[in-house]
Design a protein around this motif. Sequence first.
Motif, PDB file in Angstrom:
ATOM      1  N   HIS B 239       8.863 -28.152 118.451  1.00  0.00           N
ATOM      2  CA  HIS B 239       9.898 -28.548 119.589  1.00  0.00           C
ATOM      3  C   HIS B 239       9.565 -27.853 120.960  1.00  0.00           C
ATOM      4  O   HIS B 239       9.680 -26.763 121.103  1.00  0.00           O
ATOM      5  CB  HIS B 239      11.365 -28.287 119.353  1.00  0.00           C
ATOM      6  N   VAL B 240       8.902 -28.487 122.030  1.00  0.00           N
ATOM      7  CA  VAL B 240       8.533 -27.884 123.133  1.00  0.00           C
ATOM      8  C   VAL B 240       9.537 -28.744 124.299  1.00  0.00           C
ATOM      9  O   VAL B 240       9.421 -29.727 124.332  1.00  0.00           O
ATOM     10  CB  VAL B 240       7.094 -28.024 123.385  1.00  0.00           C
ATOM     11  N   MET B 241      10.090 -27.872 125.054  1.00  0.00           N
ATOM     12  CA  MET B 241      10.840 -28.745 126.105  1.00  0.00           C
ATOM     13  C   MET B 241       9.994 -28.200 127.488  1.00  0.00           C
ATOM     14  O   MET B 241      10.227 -27.127 127.966  1.00  0.00           O
ATOM     15  CB  MET B 241      12.104 -28.201 126.229  1.00  0.00           C
ATOM     16  N   GLU B 242       9.676 -29.335 128.372  1.00  0.00           N
ATOM     17  CA  GLU B 242       8.722 -29.203 129.535  1.00  0.00           C
ATOM     18  C   GLU B 242       9.870 -29.510 130.601  1.00  0.00           C
ATOM     19  O   GLU B 242      10.418 -30.423 131.014  1.00  0.00           O
ATOM     20  CB  GLU B 242       7.548 -30.329 129.580  1.00  0.00           C
ATOM     21  N   CYS B 243      10.179 -28.237 131.143  1.00  0.00           N
ATOM     22  CA  CYS B 243      11.358 -28.182 132.028  1.00  0.00           C
ATOM     23  C   CYS B 243      10.837 -27.977 133.704  1.00  0.00           C
ATOM     24  O   CYS B 243      11.528 -27.406 134.558  1.00  0.00           O
ATOM     25  CB  CYS B 243      12.537 -27.394 131.748  1.00  0.00           C
ATOM     26  N   VAL B 244       9.759 -28.134 133.927  1.00  0.00           N
ATOM     27  CA  VAL B 244       8.983 -28.006 135.233  1.00  0.00           C
ATOM     28  C   VAL B 244       8.894 -29.251 135.982  1.00  0.00           C
ATOM     29  O   VAL B 244       9.233 -29.637 137.260  1.00  0.00           O
ATOM     30  CB  VAL B 244       7.940 -26.925 135.121  1.00  0.00           C
ATOM     31  N   GLY B 245       8.133 -30.209 135.447  1.00  0.00           N
ATOM     32  CA  GLY B 245       7.433 -31.271 136.235  1.00  0.00           C
ATOM     33  C   GLY B 245       6.318 -30.834 136.787  1.00  0.00           C
ATOM     34  O   GLY B 245       6.395 -31.188 138.165  1.00  0.00           O
ATOM     35  N   ALA B 246       5.369 -30.840 136.172  1.00  0.00           N
ATOM     36  CA  ALA B 246       3.997 -30.560 136.885  1.00  0.00           C
ATOM     37  C   ALA B 246       2.920 -30.584 135.539  1.00  0.00           C
ATOM     38  O   ALA B 246       2.991 -30.467 134.627  1.00  0.00           O
ATOM     39  CB  ALA B 246       3.880 -29.054 137.429  1.00  0.00           C
ATOM     40  N   ALA B 247       1.544 -31.077 136.316  1.00  0.00           N
ATOM     41  CA  ALA B 247       0.673 -31.302 135.195  1.00  0.00           C
ATOM     42  C   ALA B 247       0.265 -30.160 134.747  1.00  0.00           C
ATOM     43  O   ALA B 247      -0.003 -30.145 133.190  1.00  0.00           O
ATOM     44  CB  ALA B 247      -0.504 -31.763 136.244  1.00  0.00           C
ATOM     45  N   SER B 248       0.270 -28.797 135.292  1.00  0.00           N
ATOM     46  CA  SER B 248       0.020 -27.621 134.386  1.00  0.00           C
ATOM     47  C   SER B 248       0.791 -27.439 133.504  1.00  0.00           C
ATOM     48  O   SER B 248       0.661 -26.943 132.240  1.00  0.00           O
ATOM     49  CB  SER B 248      -0.180 -26.454 135.430  1.00  0.00           C
ATOM     50  N   ALA B 249       2.096 -27.246 133.778  1.00  0.00           N
ATOM     51  CA  ALA B 249       3.235 -27.447 132.770  1.00  0.00           C
ATOM     52  C   ALA B 249       3.353 -28.207 131.566  1.00  0.00           C
ATOM     53  O   ALA B 249       3.386 -28.105 130.492  1.00  0.00           O
ATOM     54  CB  ALA B 249       4.642 -27.503 133.397  1.00  0.00           C
ATOM     55  N   MET B 250       2.836 -29.480 131.802  1.00  0.00           N
ATOM     56  CA  MET B 250       2.606 -30.498 130.738  1.00  0.00           C
ATOM     57  C   MET B 250       1.459 -29.998 129.861  1.00  0.00           C
ATOM     58  O   MET B 250       1.595 -30.303 128.641  1.00  0.00           O
ATOM     59  CB  MET B 250       2.326 -31.990 131.320  1.00  0.00           C
ATOM     60  N   ASP B 251       0.592 -29.608 130.621  1.00  0.00           N
ATOM     61  CA  ASP B 251      -0.826 -29.154 129.646  1.00  0.00           C
ATOM     62  C   ASP B 251      -0.301 -27.955 128.502  1.00  0.00           C
ATOM     63  O   ASP B 251      -0.674 -27.992 127.596  1.00  0.00           O
ATOM     64  CB  ASP B 251      -1.865 -28.960 130.542  1.00  0.00           C
ATOM     65  N   THR B 252       0.443 -27.173 129.349  1.00  0.00           N
ATOM     66  CA  THR B 252       0.942 -25.936 128.273  1.00  0.00           C
ATOM     67  C   THR B 252       1.750 -26.354 127.489  1.00  0.00           C
ATOM     68  O   THR B 252       1.818 -26.114 126.028  1.00  0.00           O
ATOM     69  CB  THR B 252       1.776 -25.042 129.386  1.00  0.00           C
ATOM     70  N   ALA B 253       2.559 -27.365 127.673  1.00  0.00           N
ATOM     71  CA  ALA B 253       3.370 -28.076 126.582  1.00  0.00           C
ATOM     72  C   ALA B 253       2.790 -28.546 125.577  1.00  0.00           C
ATOM     73  O   ALA B 253       3.172 -28.065 124.463  1.00  0.00           O
ATOM     74  CB  ALA B 253       4.232 -28.938 127.103  1.00  0.00           C
ATOM     75  N   ILE B 254       1.688 -29.406 125.770  1.00  0.00           N
ATOM     76  CA  ILE B 254       1.035 -29.912 124.774  1.00  0.00           C
ATOM     77  C   ILE B 254       0.075 -28.823 123.907  1.00  0.00           C
ATOM     78  O   ILE B 254      -0.013 -28.833 122.930  1.00  0.00           O
ATOM     79  CB  ILE B 254       0.002 -30.940 125.408  1.00  0.00           C
ATOM     80  N   ALA B 255      -0.300 -27.738 124.784  1.00  0.00           N
ATOM     81  CA  ALA B 255      -1.178 -26.662 124.158  1.00  0.00           C
ATOM     82  C   ALA B 255      -0.206 -25.961 123.120  1.00  0.00           C
ATOM     83  O   ALA B 255      -0.729 -25.483 122.273  1.00  0.00           O
ATOM     84  CB  ALA B 255      -1.713 -25.878 125.137  1.00  0.00           C
ATOM     85  N   ILE B 256       0.947 -25.896 123.471  1.00  0.00           N
ATOM     86  CA  ILE B 256       1.970 -25.046 122.790  1.00  0.00           C
ATOM     87  C   ILE B 256       2.516 -25.860 121.489  1.00  0.00           C
ATOM     88  O   ILE B 256       2.893 -25.117 120.545  1.00  0.00           O
ATOM     89  CB  ILE B 256       3.136 -24.507 123.356  1.00  0.00           C
ATOM     90  N   ALA B 257       2.268 -26.828 121.549  1.00  0.00           N
ATOM     91  CA  ALA B 257       2.953 -27.885 120.492  1.00  0.00           C
ATOM     92  C   ALA B 257       2.221 -27.551 119.177  1.00  0.00           C
ATOM     93  O   ALA B 257       0.970 -27.765 118.978  1.00  0.00           O
ATOM     94  CB  ALA B 257       3.350 -29.443 120.718  1.00  0.00           C
ATOM     95  N   ARG B 258       2.927 -27.707 117.956  1.00  0.00           N
ATOM     96  CA  ARG B 258       2.303 -27.560 116.846  1.00  0.00           C
ATOM     97  C   ARG B 258       1.941 -28.969 116.133  1.00  0.00           C
ATOM     98  O   ARG B 258       2.664 -30.088 116.718  1.00  0.00           O
ATOM     99  CB  ARG B 258       3.488 -27.076 115.491  1.00  0.00           C
ATOM    100  N   PRO B 259       0.975 -29.147 115.429  1.00  0.00           N
ATOM    101  CA  PRO B 259       0.293 -30.519 115.295  1.00  0.00           C
ATOM    102  C   PRO B 259       1.863 -31.134 114.533  1.00  0.00           C
ATOM    103  O   PRO B 259       2.680 -30.613 113.719  1.00  0.00           O
ATOM    104  CB  PRO B 259      -0.555 -30.246 113.944  1.00  0.00           C
ATOM    105  N   GLY B 260       2.091 -32.323 114.670  1.00  0.00           N
ATOM    106  CA  GLY B 260       3.060 -33.366 114.456  1.00  0.00           C
ATOM    107  C   GLY B 260       4.193 -32.844 115.343  1.00  0.00           C
ATOM    108  O   GLY B 260       5.480 -33.437 114.898  1.00  0.00           O
ATOM    109  N   GLY B 261       4.183 -32.038 116.155  1.00  0.00           N
ATOM    110  CA  GLY B 261       5.448 -31.791 117.133  1.00  0.00           C
ATOM    111  C   GLY B 261       5.729 -32.645 118.199  1.00  0.00           C
ATOM    112  O   GLY B 261       5.120 -33.537 118.325  1.00  0.00           O
ATOM    113  N   THR B 262       6.811 -32.287 118.956  1.00  0.00           N
ATOM    114  CA  THR B 262       7.417 -33.085 119.862  1.00  0.00           C
ATOM    115  C   THR B 262       7.414 -32.352 121.212  1.00  0.00           C
ATOM    116  O   THR B 262       7.926 -31.241 121.239  1.00  0.00           O
ATOM    117  CB  THR B 262       8.637 -33.651 119.730  1.00  0.00           C
TER     118      THR B 262
END
Lengths: 346, 346
Positions: B239-262
């Motif tokens: 469970h990753v919550m992207e609370c910034v609103g920027a491309a870099s933060a979105m990339d970080t969120a995806i990189a941090i997510a576990r396979p099958g995560g949200t």
Amino acid sequence: MRAATYQGPGEITVEDVPKPEVESPEDAVIRVTHTAVCGSDLWFYRGESDREEGSRVGHEPMGIVEEVGDDVTSVEPGDRVLAPFAISCGECEFCRKGLYTSCVKDESWSGENGGGQGEYVKCPHADGTLVRVPDRYADDEDTLESLLPLTDVMGTGHHAAVSAGVGEGDTAVVIGDGAVGLCGVLAAQRLGAERVIAMGHHEERLELAEEFGATDTIAARGDEAIERARELTHGGANHVMECVGAASAMDTAIAIARPGGTVGYVGVPYGVTEEGLDVFTMFSDNITLNGGVAPVRAYAEELMDDVLQGTLDPSPIFTKTVGLDDIDEGYRAMDEREAIKVLVKP
Amino acid sequence: MRAATYQGPGEITVEDVPKPEVESPEDAVIRVTHTAVCGSDLWFYRGESDREEGSRVGHEPMGIVEEVGDDVTSVEPGDRVLAPFAISCGECEFCRKGLYTSCVKDESWSGENGGGQGEYVKCPHADGTLVRVPDRYADDEDTLESLLPLTDVMGTGHHAAVSAGVGEGDTAVVIGDGAVGLCGVLAAQRLGAERVIAMGHHEERLELAEEFGATDTIAARGDEAIERARELTHGGANHVMECVGAASAMDTAIAIARPGGTVGYVGVPYGVTEEGLDVFTMFSDNITLNGGVAPVRAYAEELMDDVLQGTLDPSPIFTKTVGLDDIDEGYRAMDEREAIKVLVKP
């Protein structure tokens, strides 16, 4: 043994290669009786993705178990089995939660496992990967051809429907009239969708979509297709299945989704990184993007049950059958869209 | 009346403007007692988004109902109310399913409704939009300051947690230590998360995150932050919550997510279209992207219940309070990150 090998763009040849043997106690060797050419095989065939020249290809094998390692308990020599395109150990965190494509062992059919388009393949982690066909059906050719798509496209179409949240009484739009899209139509109606709107470019494939349960078809591209889908769904669909794997198809899917809706996608999203995804529409409309590479192993049993009961039959997607020696003709026919999907009988 | 207006990048002035009046039978006019400056107000303040010069600004009003139209039944003059940043009719398909931000009426606080940073605002569709504060708490200053974030950032942080699927016993990573990220920490722990890992750049904000329930904090950027988060979550968070609103933060969120995560995201994804989203990782790991602009009206009652019971208090995000005449100082303090969020008392 003979096996299909990649020799460069547009060139698939059948070569004599070493027959794979059981090496680890978890291995099984399978004599391949049925296999297929996949839409994803066309990426390297068209030179759109890199692949080592001389490498063996294929990833949708079905056949007879010839030999198993000492630790294999779920199958034995003589069993008819099919194998998903992703090898899975069945024991890691991801396999246990059904996400077999994220198996930590990270094995594939290519390389020394022999590829899936040849006379034999070696399956590592046989217990976690292979699906045994009940003996009663093990030699019924019609049944086997209906089961073969469970190795990839039928499980993938099902994953699109599941990822898009399709359920009873729903309206689903399926983008793509290739083998995955057509299986997606089957999956959506199987999950109880009341309306299934199939979108594609080929009249004869959309006719098959109707046979598979599509209630409406849209034979259009771009804005015209979007407009028609929004019209048919009175403003957008809550469940959109992206079964193409292209930036344009993903954009279409997002444009067709109703606010609060879900796009289930299962095609490798080629071109999306370059062109960008319409995240702004997704943001303002709270559209969920769900899916990815399909863990077809997770769906094999339930789909097989339906095939064996006669309530599910994706075999009409095989519009051409070739022997192994003519597999290059199978690639050509799929590349030129003469065939929806090609069945290969080694 | 006096109201804040946008006069160009970096320039907010307080002007005399016509006081809004009830025009439609569904309108209410509210005397604003509390309002706020939003992180999203900084987009036009910084010249990053277009806005008409001279336009009234703000969208987080709380105050006392002064006048209502004939059809308004849920509030009456004298009531203390707060209003979400999105106006909603409460009757359309989307309002009925809780997706108030997709209300078909598509009204906003700006223009002749008066903005939210002024002495009065007009609320169209008062019954569908306004949230009444029970009389018992209607004049308690501490409670009002705790409720004000429900107009936007607390509901948005909660939407991030809900969108990321945070539940009891879960581990959640919250990216961003701004007001929304901090409220996201509150929301995640409120929903029962066992571990809440807050990621940001400001030591004092991460300390507040810990007060809000973060069990771990990561004060790093880019690859270092990703590595640390993957370490703390043993390979990625479900469970990753992207609370910034920027491309870099979105990339970080995806990189941090576990396979099958949200990944639950709630910030306008600026820069994502240009730079592209890492759809390939999402595809191969079956990572779900969920969320969007937060329908905070849907969450107002349940969050208010907790605030009134004393179990939820986001008011520490207000680290600065100004009067309406000094609102430009509030914008400056937020722009320069001196203040997390600025409370404005007209």
